[in-house]
Design an enzyme around this catalytic site. Sequence first.
Site, PDB file in Angstrom:
ATOM      1  N   GLY A   1      54.544  -6.814  79.303  1.00 40.41           N
ATOM      2  CA  GLY A   1      54.964  -7.668  78.072  1.00 40.41           C
ATOM      3  C   GLY A   1      55.135  -7.357  76.851  1.00 40.41           C
ATOM      4  O   GLY A   1      55.672  -7.916  75.743  1.00 40.41           O
ATOM      5  N   ASP A   2      54.131  -6.087  76.468  1.00 34.13           N
ATOM      6  CA  ASP A   2      54.192  -5.632  74.993  1.00 34.13           C
ATOM      7  C   ASP A   2      54.125  -4.274  75.193  1.00 34.13           C
ATOM      8  O   ASP A   2      53.225  -3.605  74.377  1.00 34.13           O
ATOM      9  CB  ASP A   2      53.206  -6.406  74.060  1.00 34.13           C
ATOM     10  CG  ASP A   2      53.400  -6.034  72.725  1.00 34.13           C
ATOM     11  OD1 ASP A   2      54.488  -5.713  72.194  1.00 34.13           O
ATOM     12  OD2 ASP A   2      52.284  -6.187  72.064  1.00 34.13           O
ATOM     13  N   LEU A   3      54.887  -3.438  75.983  1.00 33.55           N
ATOM     14  CA  LEU A   3      54.697  -2.144  75.967  1.00 33.55           C
ATOM     15  C   LEU A   3      55.360  -1.178  75.041  1.00 33.55           C
ATOM     16  O   LEU A   3      56.692  -1.383  74.886  1.00 33.55           O
ATOM     17  CB  LEU A   3      55.064  -1.612  77.499  1.00 33.55           C
ATOM     18  CG  LEU A   3      54.857   0.022  77.939  1.00 33.55           C
ATOM     19  CD1 LEU A   3      53.224   0.286  78.017  1.00 33.55           C
ATOM     20  CD2 LEU A   3      55.471   0.263  79.156  1.00 33.55           C
TER      21      LEU A   3
ATOM     22  N   ASN B   1      50.702   0.676  72.200  1.00 32.07           N
ATOM     23  CA  ASN B   1      49.815   0.248  73.107  1.00 32.07           C
ATOM     24  C   ASN B   1      49.568   1.148  74.279  1.00 32.07           C
ATOM     25  O   ASN B   1      49.146   0.814  75.261  1.00 32.07           O
ATOM     26  CB  ASN B   1      50.394  -1.075  73.654  1.00 32.07           C
ATOM     27  CG  ASN B   1      50.437  -2.213  72.819  1.00 32.07           C
ATOM     28  OD1 ASN B   1      49.456  -2.203  71.846  1.00 32.07           O
ATOM     29  ND2 ASN B   1      51.014  -3.291  72.935  1.00 32.07           N
TER      30      ASN B   1
ATOM     31  N   ALA C   1      56.698  -6.194  70.372  1.00 36.41           N
ATOM     32  CA  ALA C   1      57.173  -5.330  69.649  1.00 36.41           C
ATOM     33  C   ALA C   1      58.728  -5.390  69.679  1.00 36.41           C
ATOM     34  O   ALA C   1      59.005  -4.997  70.867  1.00 36.41           O
ATOM     35  CB  ALA C   1      56.664  -3.921  69.744  1.00 36.41           C
TER      36      ALA C   1
END
Length: 125
Positions: A44-46, A50, A91
């Site tokens: 969900g936020d790669l 991260n 992001a």
Amino acid sequence: MANGTLHSFLKNKGRTLSIDERLKLVHGIGSGLEYLHSLSVFHGDLHSGNVLIDEEQNPRISDFGLACTIGKLQPGLSYLQRLSSTSNVGAVRWAAPERLSGCKPHPSGDIYSLGCIMFEVTTRP
């Protein structure tokens, strides 16, 4: 991790990385994402902030703050949220366009983010 985030690693050592080293990074991130999806986990936020790089320049996906499960919950993953309509897209630069227009999280969003990372790793000097 010894080499920090992928973003800082590319900034500091990008000019000295060979194409083989860059492809190793991309392959490792893709393999990690494949493993997560096999457990029905959507990151969900790669993005490059991260992904951590260890002492042997292996990538490690991190920060599961927006992760959620897809389908059947795997044992030991009960701390993750179920797939929801969360409005937090993570992001924005690495987010799939459909997430920006309010669609629910989906594994294909991780694949879009992976493509953005692949572009970043293979083109950044």
